[in-house]
Design a protein around this motif. Structure first.
Motif, PDB file in Angstrom:
ATOM      1  N   LYS A 223       0.836  -1.213   0.000  1.00  0.00           N
ATOM      2  CA  LYS A 223       0.000   0.000   0.000  1.00  0.00           C
ATOM      3  C   LYS A 223       0.864   1.253   0.000  1.00  0.00           C
ATOM      4  CE  LYS A 223      -3.812  -2.001   2.649  1.00  0.00           C
ATOM      5  NZ  LYS A 223      -4.487  -2.000   3.944  1.00  0.00           N
ATOM      6  N   ILE A 224       1.862   1.287   0.882  1.00  0.00           N
ATOM      7  CA  ILE A 224       2.741   2.458   0.980  1.00  0.00           C
ATOM      8  C   ILE A 224       3.421   2.718  -0.363  1.00  0.00           C
ATOM      9  CG2 ILE A 224       4.882   3.324   2.023  1.00  0.00           C
ATOM     10  CD1 ILE A 224       4.009   1.844   4.611  1.00  0.00           C
ATOM     11  N   ASN A 225       3.928   1.659  -0.962  1.00  0.00           N
ATOM     12  CA  ASN A 225       4.608   1.785  -2.253  1.00  0.00           C
ATOM     13  C   ASN A 225       3.666   2.349  -3.325  1.00  0.00           C
ATOM     14  OD1 ASN A 225       5.142   0.222  -5.054  1.00  0.00           O
ATOM     15  ND2 ASN A 225       7.088   0.725  -4.075  1.00  0.00           N
ATOM     16  N   ILE A 226       2.443   1.827  -3.369  1.00  0.00           N
ATOM     17  CA  ILE A 226       1.481   2.286  -4.380  1.00  0.00           C
ATOM     18  C   ILE A 226       1.081   3.734  -4.123  1.00  0.00           C
ATOM     19  CG2 ILE A 226      -0.859   1.960  -5.289  1.00  0.00           C
ATOM     20  CD1 ILE A 226      -0.408  -1.066  -4.974  1.00  0.00           C
ATOM     21  N   PHE A 227       0.811   4.104  -2.873  1.00  0.00           N
ATOM     22  CA  PHE A 227       0.462   5.496  -2.570  1.00  0.00           C
ATOM     23  C   PHE A 227       1.567   6.452  -3.015  1.00  0.00           C
ATOM     24  CE2 PHE A 227      -2.547   4.087   0.999  1.00  0.00           C
ATOM     25  CZ  PHE A 227      -3.681   4.423   0.266  1.00  0.00           C
ATOM     26  N   ASN A 228       2.804   6.089  -2.726  1.00  0.00           N
ATOM     27  CA  ASN A 228       3.912   6.974  -3.091  1.00  0.00           C
ATOM     28  C   ASN A 228       4.061   7.106  -4.601  1.00  0.00           C
ATOM     29  OD1 ASN A 228       4.496   7.504  -0.412  1.00  0.00           O
ATOM     30  ND2 ASN A 228       5.983   5.844  -0.240  1.00  0.00           N
ATOM     31  N   ARG A 229       3.767   6.026  -5.326  1.00  0.00           N
ATOM     32  CA  ARG A 229       3.828   6.115  -6.785  1.00  0.00           C
ATOM     33  C   ARG A 229       2.615   6.848  -7.352  1.00  0.00           C
ATOM     34  NH1 ARG A 229       3.897   1.236  -9.433  1.00  0.00           N
ATOM     35  NH2 ARG A 229       3.259   0.005  -7.628  1.00  0.00           N
ATOM     36  N   LEU A 230       1.443   6.692  -6.724  1.00  0.00           N
ATOM     37  CA  LEU A 230       0.266   7.460  -7.154  1.00  0.00           C
ATOM     38  C   LEU A 230       0.528   8.959  -7.019  1.00  0.00           C
ATOM     39  CD1 LEU A 230      -2.716   5.449  -5.573  1.00  0.00           C
ATOM     40  CD2 LEU A 230      -2.151   5.617  -8.007  1.00  0.00           C
ATOM     41  N   ALA A 231       1.239   9.334  -5.950  1.00  0.00           N
ATOM     42  CA  ALA A 231       1.526  10.754  -5.710  1.00  0.00           C
ATOM     43  C   ALA A 231       2.344  11.359  -6.846  1.00  0.00           C
ATOM     44  CB  ALA A 231       2.257  10.924  -4.380  1.00  0.00           C
ATOM     45  N   ARG A 232       3.123  10.536  -7.525  1.00  0.00           N
ATOM     46  CA  ARG A 232       3.923  11.039  -8.640  1.00  0.00           C
ATOM     47  C   ARG A 232       3.119  11.145  -9.931  1.00  0.00           C
ATOM     48  NH1 ARG A 232       7.903   7.835  -5.835  1.00  0.00           N
ATOM     49  NH2 ARG A 232       7.692   6.011  -7.179  1.00  0.00           N
ATOM     50  N   GLN A 233       1.919  10.563  -9.935  1.00  0.00           N
ATOM     51  CA  GLN A 233       1.089  10.579 -11.151  1.00  0.00           C
ATOM     52  C   GLN A 233      -0.091  11.541 -11.043  1.00  0.00           C
ATOM     53  OE1 GLN A 233       3.855   8.312 -12.256  1.00  0.00           O
ATOM     54  NE2 GLN A 233       2.280   8.773 -13.767  1.00  0.00           N
ATOM     55  N   ILE A 234      -0.148  12.322  -9.981  1.00  0.00           N
ATOM     56  CA  ILE A 234      -1.299  13.194  -9.784  1.00  0.00           C
ATOM     57  C   ILE A 234      -0.844  14.646  -9.779  1.00  0.00           C
ATOM     58  CG2 ILE A 234      -1.262  13.228  -7.241  1.00  0.00           C
ATOM     59  CD1 ILE A 234      -4.344  12.787  -7.377  1.00  0.00           C
ATOM     60  N   GLU A 235      -1.664  15.513 -10.359  1.00  0.00           N
ATOM     61  CA  GLU A 235      -1.352  16.947 -10.370  1.00  0.00           C
ATOM     62  C   GLU A 235      -1.294  17.467  -8.924  1.00  0.00           C
ATOM     63  OE1 GLU A 235      -0.548  18.696 -12.903  1.00  0.00           O
ATOM     64  OE2 GLU A 235      -1.430  17.789 -14.701  1.00  0.00           O
ATOM     65  N   PRO A 236      -0.476  18.500  -8.668  1.00  0.00           N
ATOM     66  CA  PRO A 236      -0.337  19.010  -7.298  1.00  0.00           C
ATOM     67  C   PRO A 236      -1.659  19.446  -6.665  1.00  0.00           C
ATOM     68  CG  PRO A 236       1.379  19.912  -8.713  1.00  0.00           C
ATOM     69  CD  PRO A 236       0.441  19.175  -9.609  1.00  0.00           C
ATOM     70  N   ASP A 237      -2.635  19.845  -7.505  1.00  0.00           N
ATOM     71  CA  ASP A 237      -3.948  20.246  -6.973  1.00  0.00           C
ATOM     72  C   ASP A 237      -5.027  19.218  -7.324  1.00  0.00           C
ATOM     73  OD1 ASP A 237      -3.951  20.696  -9.690  1.00  0.00           O
ATOM     74  OD2 ASP A 237      -4.960  22.639  -9.587  1.00  0.00           O
ATOM     75  N   GLY A 238      -4.598  17.972  -7.576  1.00  0.00           N
ATOM     76  CA  GLY A 238      -5.546  16.935  -7.963  1.00  0.00           C
ATOM     77  C   GLY A 238      -6.239  16.288  -6.770  1.00  0.00           C
ATOM     78  N   PHE A 239      -7.014  15.257  -7.069  1.00  0.00           N
ATOM     79  CA  PHE A 239      -7.800  14.562  -6.047  1.00  0.00           C
ATOM     80  C   PHE A 239      -7.591  13.057  -6.162  1.00  0.00           C
ATOM     81  CE2 PHE A 239     -10.007  18.533  -6.768  1.00  0.00           C
ATOM     82  CZ  PHE A 239     -10.432  18.936  -5.503  1.00  0.00           C
ATOM     83  N   LEU A 240      -7.431  12.404  -5.016  1.00  0.00           N
ATOM     84  CA  LEU A 240      -7.397  10.944  -4.921  1.00  0.00           C
ATOM     85  C   LEU A 240      -8.652  10.487  -4.190  1.00  0.00           C
ATOM     86  CD1 LEU A 240      -5.888   8.135  -5.057  1.00  0.00           C
ATOM     87  CD2 LEU A 240      -4.932   8.724  -2.807  1.00  0.00           C
ATOM     88  N   VAL A 241      -9.343   9.502  -4.758  1.00  0.00           N
ATOM     89  CA  VAL A 241     -10.561   8.968  -4.145  1.00  0.00           C
ATOM     90  C   VAL A 241     -10.325   7.505  -3.785  1.00  0.00           C
ATOM     91  CG1 VAL A 241     -13.055   8.658  -4.376  1.00  0.00           C
ATOM     92  CG2 VAL A 241     -11.912  10.519  -5.627  1.00  0.00           C
ATOM     93  N   LEU A 242     -10.474   7.182  -2.503  1.00  0.00           N
ATOM     94  CA  LEU A 242     -10.295   5.812  -2.022  1.00  0.00           C
ATOM     95  C   LEU A 242     -11.634   5.225  -1.596  1.00  0.00           C
ATOM     96  CD1 LEU A 242      -7.084   6.196   0.206  1.00  0.00           C
ATOM     97  CD2 LEU A 242      -7.213   5.483  -2.191  1.00  0.00           C
ATOM     98  N   GLY A 243     -11.645   3.908  -1.382  1.00  0.00           N
ATOM     99  CA  GLY A 243     -12.845   3.234  -0.900  1.00  0.00           C
ATOM    100  C   GLY A 243     -13.098   3.526   0.572  1.00  0.00           C
ATOM    101  N   ALA A 244     -14.294   3.195   1.018  1.00  0.00           N
ATOM    102  CA  ALA A 244     -14.716   3.520   2.383  1.00  0.00           C
ATOM    103  C   ALA A 244     -13.832   2.870   3.442  1.00  0.00           C
ATOM    104  CB  ALA A 244     -16.173   3.101   2.584  1.00  0.00           C
ATOM    105  N   ALA A 245     -13.246   1.709   3.142  1.00  0.00           N
ATOM    106  CA  ALA A 245     -12.431   0.997   4.127  1.00  0.00           C
ATOM    107  C   ALA A 245     -10.941   1.271   3.956  1.00  0.00           C
ATOM    108  CB  ALA A 245     -12.697  -0.503   4.026  1.00  0.00           C
ATOM    109  N   GLU A 246     -10.600   2.252   3.127  1.00  0.00           N
ATOM    110  CA  GLU A 246      -9.196   2.534   2.819  1.00  0.00           C
ATOM    111  C   GLU A 246      -8.808   3.926   3.304  1.00  0.00           C
ATOM    112  OE1 GLU A 246      -9.135  -0.034  -1.347  1.00  0.00           O
ATOM    113  OE2 GLU A 246      -9.945   1.998  -1.312  1.00  0.00           O
ATOM    114  N   THR A 247      -7.535   4.096   3.654  1.00  0.00           N
ATOM    115  CA  THR A 247      -7.045   5.400   4.100  1.00  0.00           C
ATOM    116  C   THR A 247      -5.540   5.488   3.873  1.00  0.00           C
ATOM    117  OG1 THR A 247      -6.936   6.958   5.960  1.00  0.00           O
ATOM    118  CG2 THR A 247      -6.646   4.622   6.485  1.00  0.00           C
ATOM    119  N   VAL A 248      -5.045   6.718   3.768  1.00  0.00           N
ATOM    120  CA  VAL A 248      -3.595   6.934   3.718  1.00  0.00           C
ATOM    121  C   VAL A 248      -3.047   7.202   5.114  1.00  0.00           C
ATOM    122  CG1 VAL A 248      -3.779   7.929   1.410  1.00  0.00           C
ATOM    123  CG2 VAL A 248      -3.694   9.459   3.390  1.00  0.00           C
ATOM    124  N   VAL A 249      -3.929   7.490   6.050  1.00  0.00           N
ATOM    125  CA  VAL A 249      -3.508   7.922   7.390  1.00  0.00           C
ATOM    126  C   VAL A 249      -2.691   6.811   8.063  1.00  0.00           C
ATOM    127  CG1 VAL A 249      -4.297   8.670   9.662  1.00  0.00           C
ATOM    128  CG2 VAL A 249      -5.486   9.460   7.606  1.00  0.00           C
TER     129      VAL A 249
END
Length: 285
Positions: A223-249
């Motif tokens: 999960k950590i690896n994927i989140f960090n790679r997602l961060a490189r594919q998103i615009e600085p003012d973009g939005f990430l939408v996760l499922g109800a049971a998921e979090t980055v916290v």
């Protein structure tokens, strides 16, 4: 199924898809793979495992697809699509007024209900998006579900799950007992086979990433690896939408939650900084 066969399949699934089955999920593998074995003319799971060990890549693909085909339906959980319509797109429309384009990635597009739900939301915005270039990229590990998504054909049961009747009438054509989404909406979706464990930098950057109900099956390091790679594919003012049971916290500092909007996150500007890892836990279905 013998314990060694189960452990072999657990490792195979982890290596090929990131799916992290706990030790007590043998029943799940049996319920998915026994029908697959019989369908392919094998006596059972033991013979299926033997074929894979002998180097049958076709059987490996079939096993991974059988185990990772997850349930989906139109406007699933409703709230993320309310966020998309009422919060995300109004902000994107303002921020991209000069560029007049938006790129959206459905990172676990499955059989298409999620990307088509987003396409319908965008169509409902009407004149606000006239002249805009809209790209929706739908990816999935399974080629089989992507083919269904491309066709855009759904049963009566599938269209009755979450799809408002007015949208069914407006955007689908009935043929016998099935419904097909109209060509205009099908043309809005680009489909690509993709394993989230592998590099996805070639997809480019996105304004919005939907990555819902897939990371729950991965262990913490993945999960950590994927989140960090997602961060490189998103615009600085973009939005990430996760499922109800998921979090980055507690996992990564690359995204921050948006208060009062469950499941919605924005890039923090920090790229690839890990939170202190916790002991990995196997998460099953």
């Amino acid at each position: 199924m013998t314990p060694p066969d189960y452990e072999y399949l657990r490792k195979l699934l982890k290596d090929h898809s990131g799916l992290d089955l706990s030790a007590d999920k043998q029943y799940l593998i049996e319920s998915r793979l026994l029908p697959l074995a019989r369908k392919t003319g094998l006596s059972g799971i033991a013979e299926l495992v033997a074929k894979i060990k002998a180097g049958s890549s076709a059987h490996t693909v079939q096993v991974v697809e059988a185990m990772t085909t997850n349930e989906t339906f139109f406007f699933r959980d409703k709230v993320p699509f309310d966020h998309f319509r009422d919060h995300i797109m109004p902000e994107i429309i303002k921020a991209r007024a000069n560029r007049r384009s938006v790129r959206i990635w459905c990172a676990a597009g499955s059989t298409g209900q999620e990307p088509y739900s987003l396409a319908m939301c965008l169509k409902e915005m009407g004149a606000a998006l006239t002249g805009w270039r809209i790209e929706i990229i739908a990816t999935d590990l399974s080629q089989e579900v992507l083919e269904k998504s491309k066709a855009g054909i759904y049963s009566q049961f599938e269209v009755q799950r979450g799809l408002p009747i007015q949208m069914l009438v407006k955007y689908f054509k009935q043929t016998g007992e099935t419904w097909q989404i109209n060509p205009e909406l099908r043309a809005m979706i680009q489909h690509r086979q993709l394993n989230l464990l592998h590099d996805f930098a070639q997809l480019g950057t996105f304004d919005v990433i939907f990555c819902r109900n897939v990371l729950i099956y991965f262990d913490q390091d993945t999960k950590i690896n994927i989140f960090n790679r997602l961060a490189r594919q998103i615009e600085p003012d973009g939005f990430l939408v996760l499922g109800a049971a998921e979090t980055v916290v507690g996992l990564t500092d690359t995204f921050r939650p948006i208060p009062e909007r469950r499941g919605l996150y924005r890039p923090s500007g920090v790229r690839g900084v890990l939170a202190m890892p916790k002991p990995a836990m196997a998460v099953g279905y």
